[in-house]
Motif scaffolding. Sequence first.
Motif, short mmCIF file in Angstrom:
data_model
loop_
_atom_site.label_atom_id
_atom_site.label_comp_id
_atom_site.label_asym_id
_atom_site.label_seq_id
_atom_site.Cartn_x
_atom_site.Cartn_y
_atom_site.Cartn_z
N GLN A 613 0.90 -1.00 -0.04
CA GLN A 613 -0.13 0.07 0.02
C GLN A 613 0.96 1.30 0.16
N GLU A 617 1.00 3.80 -2.85
CA GLU A 617 0.45 5.32 -2.87
C GLU A 617 1.61 6.42 -2.97
N LEU A 627 -3.52 12.30 -2.79
CA LEU A 627 -4.27 10.94 -2.47
C LEU A 627 -5.67 11.16 -1.83
N PHE A 633 -2.45 7.34 4.71
CA PHE A 633 -0.98 6.78 4.16
C PHE A 633 -0.04 7.26 5.11
#
Length: 646
Positions: A613, A617, A627, A633
Motif C-alpha cells: 500500500q 500510494e 491522495l 498513508f
Amino acid sequence: MSDSSHKEVHGFQTEVKQLLQLMIHSLYSNKEIFLRELVSNAADAADKLRFKALSDASLYDGDANLRVRISADKDNNTITISDNGIGMTRDDIITHLGTIAKSGTADFFSRLSGDQAADSQLIGQFGVGFYSAFIVADKVVVRSRAAGVDADQAVEWSSKGEGDFSVENIEKSNRGTDIILFLKEDEKEFLDDWRLKSIVTKYSDHISIPVEMLTPEVPEVPESKGEDGEVIPAVPGKPSQWESVNKAEALWTREKADIKDEEYQEFYKHVSHDFAEPLLWAHNKVEGSTEYTSLLYIPSKAPFDLYNRERQHGLKLYVQRVFIMDDAEQFMPTYLRFVKGLLDSNDLPLNVSREILQDNKVTQAMRKGCTKRVLTMLDRLGKNDADKYQTFWNEFGQVIKEGPAEDFANKEAIGKLLRFASTHNDTSVQNVSLTDYIERMKEGQDKIYYVVADSFEAAKNSPHLEVFRKKGIEVLLMSDRIDEWLMSHLTEFSEKQFQSVTRGGLDLGDMDDEQSKEAQQQLEKEFDSVVTRLKESLGDKVKDVKISQRLTDSPACIVTDEHDMSSQMIKLMQSVGQEVPESKPIFEINAEHDLIKHVADEADSDKFAEWAQVLFEQAMLAERGSLKDPASFVARLNKLMLSLTH
C-alpha cells in the motif's frame, strides 16, 4: 433621475477613475499620443457612418465628404477635434465615455505594479482611446449628434477627469462629434499649428480620410509704388480655409516599396490601439480566383484579456476600401486570435453581413490564405531570429498550442512553431523545437518521447525519465495546463510518433540491446511470485503489476494503460466539472531497488500488504500530486518506519 433634457451628473465607473490617474501619471513622457488616439477614433466614426450609409444613404444628409478637423484657439486655451462621422446618442455617450466597456478590467488593474514605465506598457495593451485626452487637458467637453437624428437631440458630455461627468441635451446643427480639450497651463505647446501638424504627419498620415487644419489668413496687399515710381500691383488676400495635412490614402492600397517601416508601425497602433511596436507584419495583395489585400500584424505583447472567451477577436474587414466591420473573426482561426490587421476584398458584396460571411466560399479562401500567411511568417521568424521568436513564444505560445485540435489541415505547420522544455538543457525555458529534437534523436530511435506533469519540476524529476537519462535519450518536459490536451491531438510530427513515457509498456526498439532484454526477462522470472503477491495485496486498485524497464533509481511508479485516460487529462476534466470514467493504473516496481528487495523478502503477509500500500500510494502521490486518503498513508508509513527501528 431627471428629465433627459436637463443636465445630469453621473459618477465614473471605478476602473475609469483608476485609468485616468494612471494615464496622467504614467504617460507623461509621450503626451502627444492623445491626438493620435482622438484622430483614430474620429476616423473610426467616419468608417462606421460610411458602412451604415450603404443601406441608408439619407444618413449623409447632404454631407458625404467625411473628414476630421483640428483647430487650436490660443485665446481660450483649447483644441477642438471634430468629425462628421456616425456621432453618438445620449445613451452611447453615457455607455462609452463613462465606463470601460471591456470584460476583464479587474484582472487588468490587479496586474498594475505602481512602476510608471511598466504600467504604461500595460495601459498600451489595454488601449486608452478617448481617455488619453486627460493627459493634456484638465477639462474635456464632447458635443455629439448621431447621424439620422434631429438637431435638438444632440448631447453634451463634460468632465474634469475626476470623480464624475455631466450630460445634457443641446442643439447641434451638423452630425458628428466635437471634442474640446481645455488644456492644462503647462501644455500650451499643443496650441501651435506647426506642432499639431507634425503630430498628425507622424501618427495619422495613413488615415484614409482627410485630417484638415485651417491655413492662416493672408491679408490683401494694396497697390503701391516703388522708389523709382514703378507701380507694384496689389496682391489679393486669401481667407483662412480648411486644408488636408495628411495623405488621406489608405496605407494598405499603396505599393509596399513606397511604405516605410515607421508607417507600418504607426498604422498598427491605429488598428490595434496598442502603444508597443508590432513584432512583425506581412502586407500582401492576392490576385487570381479570389482578390484581396491583407495587412497582418503580430503584436509584441499579449493583450491582458487574451484568454477571455467573451472578448471579440478578429480583423478589420473592408470591401473595396469601404469599412464593413471590426473583429471579423471568420478570417482567422481562434488559435491565431492575437493577430491584428485588416482585409480588403474585391470579391465580397458591400452589404456583406456576419451571417453571409459564415459559409461564404470567398471567406473560406481568404481565411485559408491568411492562416497560411501567418504560419509561414512565424516559421520564418523561428528559423531566422531565435531570440525574437522566443519573445513571441513567451507571449503567445499557450494559444498556439490550441492549434492542432482546431486546425487539422495545418497540424504539421503548427508543429514547426511549437517550443518545449526538454531534458536536453533541463531548464524551464520552452525553446526546443520538434525539428531540433528530431535532429538530436539517438540512432535507432523512432519516437518522440515526452512527459506531462503539473509543474516543470515535477516533469523534470519524474521517475519515468530514469532509464531515458541513463541512455541519453531526450524527453520533452511539458507542464502547461493545455499540454495534455495538445498531445491528445498531436499524435505525430514529421512522420515520427509521439510517445508518453508514462503510458503503457516501454519499448525502446533498436535502442535496447540484447543484454538488457535478457536481464529484464530474468528479473521477471525471479520476481514472478512477488508480482503475484502485490497483485493480491492491491486487489482492484490496480489494473496490473509489472517489473519496470523505465526505473533505475526509484522503487516504483504508476503507468497509464495505453488506451486509458492519462492522469493529467483526468485532472484537466475534473477542474472544469466533467465526469471522468474510472480507470485503474498499472503499478510498476524496480526489482533492483533495495526497498523492493526488502519487501520481497518480507514473510509476514500483513506487513507485506502494508508495504504494498505504501509503495503504491507513494507512486500515486508522485504521479498525481494527491491522495484520496493522505492521513491513512501517513499513518501506515509511520507504522512501517517504527517497525524498521526495532
